[in-house]
Design a protein around this motif. Structure first.
Motif, short mmCIF file in Angstrom:
data_model
loop_
_atom_site.label_atom_id
_atom_site.label_comp_id
_atom_site.label_asym_id
_atom_site.label_seq_id
_atom_site.Cartn_x
_atom_site.Cartn_y
_atom_site.Cartn_z
N ARG A 220 26.24 40.28 57.17
CA ARG A 220 26.00 39.93 55.78
C ARG A 220 24.75 39.07 55.78
NH1 ARG A 220 26.28 40.85 50.42
NH2 ARG A 220 28.03 42.15 51.11
N GLN A 222 22.07 36.94 53.83
CA GLN A 222 21.97 36.23 52.56
C GLN A 222 20.71 35.36 52.55
OE1 GLN A 222 24.65 32.82 51.25
NE2 GLN A 222 25.29 34.41 49.81
N GLU A 243 32.62 39.33 52.22
CA GLU A 243 32.06 40.38 51.36
C GLU A 243 31.77 41.64 52.15
OE1 GLU A 243 30.41 37.67 52.42
OE2 GLU A 243 29.53 36.53 50.76
N ARG A 247 23.56 42.90 51.82
CA ARG A 247 22.55 41.91 51.47
C ARG A 247 22.96 41.19 50.20
NH1 ARG A 247 19.26 46.45 52.04
NH2 ARG A 247 18.66 46.33 49.84
N SER A 248 22.61 39.90 50.14
CA SER A 248 22.90 39.11 48.95
C SER A 248 21.88 37.99 48.85
CB SER A 248 24.33 38.54 48.98
OG SER A 248 24.50 37.68 50.10
N ALA A 259 25.29 33.46 43.00
CA ALA A 259 25.20 34.51 44.01
C ALA A 259 24.88 35.85 43.36
CB ALA A 259 26.51 34.61 44.79
N HIS A 261 24.90 39.89 44.38
CA HIS A 261 25.28 40.92 45.33
C HIS A 261 24.96 42.27 44.71
CE1 HIS A 261 27.76 37.89 47.46
NE2 HIS A 261 28.06 37.48 46.25
N THR A 263 24.50 46.88 45.56
CA THR A 263 23.95 47.99 46.34
C THR A 263 23.33 49.03 45.41
OG1 THR A 263 26.12 49.05 46.31
CG2 THR A 263 25.59 47.68 48.22
N GLU A 291 19.49 44.67 40.71
CA GLU A 291 20.61 43.89 40.19
C GLU A 291 20.12 42.89 39.13
OE1 GLU A 291 20.42 44.95 43.28
OE2 GLU A 291 22.27 46.12 43.19
#
Length: 392
Positions: A220, A222, A243, A247-248, A259, A261, A263, A291
């Motif tokens: 993960r 971040q 999670e 990627r975040s 945050a 998140h 895809t 996003e």
């Protein structure tokens, strides 16, 4: 800081001198040094104390008031994690069920302090003797934290009872030059990643500029920003990443955290609308501009540019909003005329996807007047455009 300087500061006289110094003022440091030496204090002790006073003042930006009771090395302060970010690291380990964390590259101990503060046992190591001694001082209020001078990779993690591992490999040479090859980190990135075979709950702090292609598939990843400044990339494995891989972005603004998140595939492209949004740098580094576009119900101005446009004004801390006042094709003469007609003498120039150098452009525009303006130089649907905007 060498061992002699550290030893002098840890003496009763040295600690008392450090506590008695006034707030650091660069303009008065030389006069203060002279006065203290004239009063009979050892010149080496005075130099060490004033160096620590200067480093403490600099450290407040990262560590707040805690810096006033800590010791630092210049390199250790440079790489130290900001307190707000370290707190997020610590909560990851606590929430994953860890009880004993090994910080294999503890530096001055900022992360180790955060781990101990949430009730975790900490085994902290550093290969540099003076740095390990500084960390020992900084962790003095946490009996559950143990500091050792040595190579953290040489630890028998199972024998130590460690159930979580953290590492922040050094990414600069001894002369201060930045290292871009992960194999040149100290310790090398691959050597640290191999530890997840022994302790699956592994966390790493890395520089935010590493390309996505270099990241392990089971991590993960971040990216973290603090008040608009992208400060690190965290890689989390095992139950430290509930999670799952992906990627975040973590956007920290003041004492609030946000945050991002996702895809999502590439966002759609549309014409410039009433508002322009600039995603936070962590969101951009994480590749999550789509996003951000979804959050503001907008579209990209160009498929290759991280600017989003929307007819809706959305209050969202992960983007910065601008009201669009005008749009025109880029041209020096056209822009100069536009700004002079409006008496613009102070101009903020933002750019993305263009080779224009803002300071050179500013000189060529020969600005005159008392008005202020902000322009964005970027590509819109493949063409170089100028967007005249104002921050919302």
């Amino acid at each position: 800081m060498d061992s002699a300087g550290l030893a002098s500061l840890l003496s009763p006289d040295g600690w008392a001198l450090l506590a008695a110094l006034p707030p650091y003022d660069e303009a008065r440091a030389m006069a203060l040094s002279t006065r203290l030496r004239d009063e009979g204090l050892d010149p080496g002790l005075v130099a060490a104390a004033l160096t620590q006073s200067r480093l403490r003042a600099k450290a407040r930006a990262k560590l707040g008031e805690f810096a006033d009771g800590m010791l630092f090395t210049p390199a250790g302060l440079e790489q130290a994690t900001r307190l707000t970010v370290a707190a997020h690291h610590a909560r990851r380990y606590r929430d994953a069920g860890c009880t004993h964390v090994a910080d294999l590259t503890c530096g001055i101990g900022a992360d180790a302090m955060a781990f101990a503060a949430v009730g975790l046992r900490v085994l902290a190591t550093d290969v540099d003797e003076a740095t390990a001694a500084v960390a020992t001082v900084n962790l003095r209020h946490f009996p559950e934290a143990v500091v050792r001078h040595g190579d953290g990779l040489a630890l028998d993690l199972r024998a130590e009872g460690v159930d979580g591992v953290y590492a922040d490999p050094a990414r600069r040479t001894s002369s201060g030059s930045r290292l871009f090859d992960p194999a040149a980190y100290a310790p090398p990135l691959d050597a640290v990643l191999a530890l997840r075979e022994t302790v699956p709950r592994l966390g790493l702090k890395l520089g935010p500029g590493i390309p996505h292609s270099a990241l392990p598939d089971d991590a993960r990843a971040q990216w973290v920003s603090v008040d608009g400044d992208v400060v690190e990339l965290g890689l989390w494995f095992g139950s430290l990443a509930p999670e799952g891989p992906g990627r975040s972005a973590l956007v920290l603004v003041g004492d609030q955290s946000y945050a991002v998140h996702g895809t999502r595939a590439q966002a759609s492209v549309g014409p410039v609308a009433a508002y322009l949004y600039e995603p936070d740098g962590a969101v951009i580094r994480a590749g999550l501009v789509a996003e951000a576009a979804e959050r503001v119900r907008g579209t990209l101005v160009d498929p290759t540019i991280a600017y989003v446009t929307s007819d809706e004004l959305v209050d969202d801390p992960v983007v910065r909003a601008y009201r669009v006042l005008d749009v025109m094709p880029f041209g020096l003469k056209r822009l100069r005329t536009y700004l002079r007609e409006r008496g613009v003498g102070r101009l903020t120039i933002k750019k993305r996807g263009t080779a224009v150098v803002p300071e050179q452009l500013r000189k060529q525009l020969d600005l005159r007047g008392d008005a202020e303006a902000t322009v964005v130089l970027t590509r819109v649907a493949g063409h170089q455009e100028v967007l005249v905007v104002e921050p919302v």
